[in-house]
Motif scaffolding. Structure first.
Motif, short mmCIF file in Angstrom:
data_model
loop_
_atom_site.label_atom_id
_atom_site.label_comp_id
_atom_site.label_asym_id
_atom_site.label_seq_id
_atom_site.Cartn_x
_atom_site.Cartn_y
_atom_site.Cartn_z
N ALA A 68 7.70 -9.67 -8.68
CA ALA A 68 7.49 -8.61 -7.69
C ALA A 68 6.24 -8.81 -6.83
CB ALA A 68 7.42 -7.25 -8.39
N GLY A 69 5.46 -9.91 -7.03
CA GLY A 69 4.21 -10.11 -6.27
C GLY A 69 4.40 -10.05 -4.78
N GLU B 114 2.65 -3.24 4.90
CA GLU B 114 3.32 -2.32 5.81
C GLU B 114 2.60 -0.98 5.89
OE1 GLU B 114 7.26 -2.04 4.30
OE2 GLU B 114 7.88 -4.02 5.03
N ARG B 115 1.85 -0.61 4.84
CA ARG B 115 1.23 0.71 4.79
C ARG B 115 -0.30 0.68 5.02
NH1 ARG B 115 5.75 0.62 2.10
NH2 ARG B 115 7.03 2.50 1.81
N ARG B 116 -0.90 -0.49 5.12
CA ARG B 116 -2.36 -0.54 5.29
C ARG B 116 -2.76 -0.06 6.68
NH1 ARG B 116 -4.33 -4.93 8.17
NH2 ARG B 116 -2.78 -6.53 8.72
N PRO B 117 -3.95 0.53 6.78
CA PRO B 117 -4.44 0.94 8.11
C PRO B 117 -4.67 -0.28 8.99
CG PRO B 117 -5.66 2.03 6.35
CD PRO B 117 -4.84 0.96 5.71
N SER B 118 -4.59 -0.08 10.23
CA SER B 118 -4.74 -1.19 11.17
C SER B 118 -6.14 -1.81 11.15
CB SER B 118 -4.42 -0.72 12.59
OG SER B 118 -5.27 0.37 12.95
N TRP B 119 -7.16 -0.98 10.76
CA TRP B 119 -8.53 -1.48 10.74
C TRP B 119 -8.86 -2.27 9.47
CZ3 TRP B 119 -10.74 0.53 6.43
CH2 TRP B 119 -10.21 1.75 5.92
N ALA B 120 -7.96 -2.13 8.38
CA ALA B 120 -8.24 -2.82 7.11
C ALA B 120 -7.96 -4.31 7.25
CB ALA B 120 -7.40 -2.23 5.99
N PRO B 121 -8.87 -5.18 6.74
CA PRO B 121 -8.66 -6.63 6.85
C PRO B 121 -7.50 -7.09 5.94
CG PRO B 121 -10.62 -6.16 5.56
CD PRO B 121 -10.17 -4.84 6.09
N GLN B 122 -6.84 -8.16 6.36
CA GLN B 122 -5.69 -8.70 5.60
C GLN B 122 -6.10 -9.18 4.23
OE1 GLN B 122 -2.42 -8.82 6.53
NE2 GLN B 122 -2.00 -9.56 4.45
N ILE B 123 -7.31 -9.76 4.13
CA ILE B 123 -7.74 -10.30 2.84
C ILE B 123 -7.88 -9.21 1.80
CG2 ILE B 123 -10.22 -10.17 3.45
CD1 ILE B 123 -10.56 -12.78 1.85
N LEU B 124 -8.29 -8.01 2.24
CA LEU B 124 -8.42 -6.90 1.30
C LEU B 124 -7.05 -6.49 0.78
CD1 LEU B 124 -10.18 -4.74 -0.05
CD2 LEU B 124 -9.90 -3.32 2.01
N ASN B 125 -6.10 -6.51 1.69
CA ASN B 125 -4.72 -6.15 1.29
C ASN B 125 -4.17 -7.15 0.26
OD1 ASN B 125 -2.33 -4.37 1.99
ND2 ASN B 125 -1.44 -6.43 2.23
N ASP B 126 -4.47 -8.44 0.47
CA ASP B 126 -3.99 -9.46 -0.46
C ASP B 126 -4.64 -9.32 -1.83
OD1 ASP B 126 -2.45 -10.41 1.57
OD2 ASP B 126 -3.82 -12.05 2.11
N VAL B 127 -5.95 -9.00 -1.84
CA VAL B 127 -6.66 -8.85 -3.11
C VAL B 127 -6.10 -7.66 -3.88
CG1 VAL B 127 -8.90 -8.30 -4.14
CG2 VAL B 127 -8.77 -9.97 -2.30
N ILE B 128 -5.88 -6.57 -3.19
CA ILE B 128 -5.35 -5.36 -3.86
C ILE B 128 -3.94 -5.64 -4.38
CG2 ILE B 128 -4.62 -2.98 -3.50
CD1 ILE B 128 -6.89 -2.72 -1.44
N GLY B 129 -3.14 -6.35 -3.54
CA GLY B 129 -1.78 -6.65 -3.97
C GLY B 129 -1.75 -7.52 -5.21
N GLU B 130 -2.59 -8.54 -5.24
CA GLU B 130 -2.64 -9.40 -6.42
C GLU B 130 -3.09 -8.62 -7.64
OE1 GLU B 130 -5.08 -12.69 -5.48
OE2 GLU B 130 -3.69 -13.53 -3.98
N LYS B 131 -4.10 -7.72 -7.43
CA LYS B 131 -4.61 -6.91 -8.55
C LYS B 131 -3.51 -6.01 -9.11
CE LYS B 131 -7.71 -4.85 -11.18
NZ LYS B 131 -8.28 -5.53 -12.37
N VAL B 132 -2.77 -5.34 -8.22
CA VAL B 132 -1.69 -4.45 -8.65
C VAL B 132 -0.59 -5.25 -9.37
CG1 VAL B 132 0.18 -2.94 -7.84
CG2 VAL B 132 -2.11 -2.75 -6.85
#
Length: 440
Positions: A229-230, A239-257
Motif C-alpha cells: 500500500a506504500g 492529493e490532499r496536501r496543501p499547495s504550500w507544503a513541500p513534496q519531500i515532506l509529503n513523501d516522508v509522512i507517507g513512508e512513515k505512515v
C-alpha cells in the motif's frame, strides 16, 4: 369385472386376431388342405370298398367268406371316419351348414373359451406357489452374477442405462424441470429467514474453533495489502496536501505512515492474542448474536435476501441449472469413457462379482425376487388373466375360428384318420368274433 364393463368390452370394435406372417399362414393353409384331403380320401376309399363288397354280396352266386370280413371292416371304418369328421368339423363350423345343436363350438362359445382359458392360466400358471418355485429353481442371482461379472456385459448395462437416461432427460419438458427446480430448490432457499440460521451456524463454528482460520487469513491478507500500500498512501497524501507544503515532506509522512501500518499489521499477524484479533473475534460473536436476536439485523438480512432472490440471475437460475445439468448429463450418457458410464460399468462388475462370491447377498436377492413374483401373482393374477378373456371376447368369431383351425386343424385331421382306421379294425374284430361264434 362388472356387467357394464363386460358389455362395453363385448360391444367394442372387434380386434384382429394376431397370427403369423402371411407366408407362414399360407403354408399352414396348404398343409391343412393336404391333411384334410388325405383324411377325406381314406374315408372315400372305405366307402368304395364297402360298396364293392355289397355289390359282391348281392351278385348272383356264392360269395367268398373274405368279402364279409372286408365289408365289416370298411363299413365300420366309414362310420368311424364320418363320426370323427363330424366331431372335428363341429368344433369350427356347422357340418354341411345344418343348424345342428352344439356345433360351431369355437365360434359360438368363443367368450366362454376365453374366460376358461384365462381361469386355467391363472389357476395353473399364475399361482404364487408355482411361480415362486419356478423363479427359485431358475437360480436368477447366480445367472445374473455370472452375466454381470463379464466386462462386456457390464459395458452393455452401462450403455443401455445411458440410453435410457438420455431418453428420459430428452423427453422431459424444460418448463416442467424448471418448475421442479424452482419449487424444490429456489423457493425452499427463499422460504426461511436467513439471519437466525446463519447466526446459529456462525455460533457453532465459533464454538468449534472453526472461525479462527478465517481470522488468520484475514490478518495475513491485511498485512500483505499493507506491504503493497506504500504508493497508494503517498498518492492519497499528495492529493490532499496543501499547495504550500513541500513534496519531500509529503513523501516522508507517507513512508512513515506506510512503515507504521506494516509494523502494526505484522504484529497483528504474529500475535494470536493481539487486541485487534480480539476485536475481530468479538465482532464475529456479536454478529452471530445479532443475526439470531436483533430484529433490525434480521430485517436487514431479509432485505438483502429479497434483493438477491429477486435479481435477474436468481430468477433465471432454474433455467440455467437445467440447461447445464441436462447438457452435461446427455453428454455423459452418450460418452462411453465418461465418469458416469465408467462408474456404471464398475458398479455392474462389482455387483456381479459380489453375487458370485457372497452367498448371503444371493440369498437376499433370491428372497426379494421370489417375494416380488409372489406379490404379483397374489395381487395381479386376475388382472393379467383378464387380458386373455377380454381380448378373446373382442375377437371376430369367424376369424378366431379360422385362425384356431389353422393352428390345430392339421393335428385334428389325425383324429379322422384314426377314426377310420380304428373303426375298420374294430369292425373287423367284431365281425371275426361274431363269425367264430355264430358261423357264416
Amino acid at each position: 369385472m362388472g356387467t357394464h364393463e363386460l358389455t362395453a368390452h363385448r360391444d367394442a370394435e372387434p380386434l384382429a386376431v394376431p397370427g403369423p406372417s402371411p407366408e407362414v399362414e399360407a403354408e399352414r393353409r396348404r398343409q391343412l388342405r393336404r391333411y384334410k384331403a388325405f383324411a377325406t380320401g381314406l374315408l372315400v376309399v372305405a366307402a368304395a370298398i364297402y360298396l364293392f363288397c355289397r355289390w359282391l354280396e348281392t351278385s348272383p352266386g356264392e360269395t367268398d367268406a373274405w368279402v364279409g370280413f372286408v365289408r365289416a371292416a370298411s363299413e365300420a371304418g366309414m362310420i368311424g371316419g364320418l363320426a370323427d369328421w363330424f366331431a372335428v368339423t363341429a368344433l369350427f363350423r356347422r357340418p354341411m351348414g345344418l343348424p345342428i345343436p352344439h356345433t360351431a363350438i369355437v365360434r359360438n362359445k368363443k367368450d366362454q373359451i376365453g374366460e376358461s382359458l384365462g381361469g386355467f392360466v391363472g389357476e395353473n400358471f399364475l399361482n404364487a406357489e408355482l411361480i415362486t418355485a419356478k423363479v427359485r429353481a431358475a437360480g436368477i442371482p447366480n445367472r445374473l452374477g455370472g452375466w454381470l461379472s463379464e466386462p462386456e456385459n457390464a459395458r452393455t448395462v452401462s450403455r443401455e442405462v445411458g440410453k435410457l437416461t438420455g431418453k428420459i432427460v430428452g423427453a422431459l419438458d424444460p418448463a416442467d424441470a424448471e418448475a421442479v427446480i424452482n419449487s424444490t430448490l429456489i423457493d425452499r432457499i427463499a422460504e426461511p429467514d436467513w439471519g437466525p440460521p446463519t447466526g446459529r451456524l456462525m455460533a457453532q463454528l465459533i464454538e468449534e474453533g472453526k472461525t479462527e482460520p478465517v481470522v488468520d487469513e484475514l490478518v495475513h491478507w491485511l498485512h500483505v495489502k499493507a506491504e503493497d500500500a506504500g504508493p497508494f498512501i503517498i498518492r492519497m497524501l499528495d492529493e490532499r496536501r496543501p499547495s504550500w507544503a513541500p513534496q519531500i515532506l509529503n513523501d516522508v509522512i507517507g513512508e512513515k505512515v506506510h512503515r507504521e501500518l506494516v509494523q502494526w499489521t505484522a504484529a497483528v499477524a504474529d500475535d494470536p492474542e493481539h487486541e485487534a484479533r480480539q476485536a475481530v473475534r468479538c465482532f464475529i460473536r456479536q454478529l452471530s448474536d445479532d443475526l439470531q436476536n436483533d430484529p433490525e439485523m434480521i430485517e436487514r438480512v431479509e432485505k438483502i435476501k429479497r434483493d438477491v432472490m429477486g435479481s435477474t440471475p436468481v430468477r433465471g437460475a432454474a433455467a440455467t441449472i437445467w440447461r447445464s445439468a441436462s447438457a452435461s448429463l446427455l453428454a455423459a450418457t452418450s460418452d462411453p469413457d465418461s465418469l458416469l458410464r465408467t462408474k456404471i460399468t464398475e458398479l455392474a462388475l462389482n455387483w456381479g462379482n459380489n453375487l458370485l462370491d457372497d452367498a448371503k447377498l444371493r440369498d437376499s436377492l433370491d428372497r426379494r425376487v421370489t417375494g416380488a413374483a409372489a406379490f404379483l401373482a397374489d395381487n395381479y393374477a386376475e388382472e393379467i388373466t383378464s387380458i386373455i378373456s377380454e381380448t378373446v371376447q373382442r375377437w371376430d368369431a369367424d376369424e378366431a375360428g379360422e385362425k384356431i383351425e389353422l393352428m390345430v386343424g392339421k393335428d385334428l385331421q389325425y383324429i379322422r384318420l384314426n377314426g377310420t382306421i380304428v373303426g375298420a379294425l374294430a369292425g373287423l374284430g367284431i365281425y371275426t368274433v361274431s363269425h367264430i361264434i355264430f358261423g357264416a
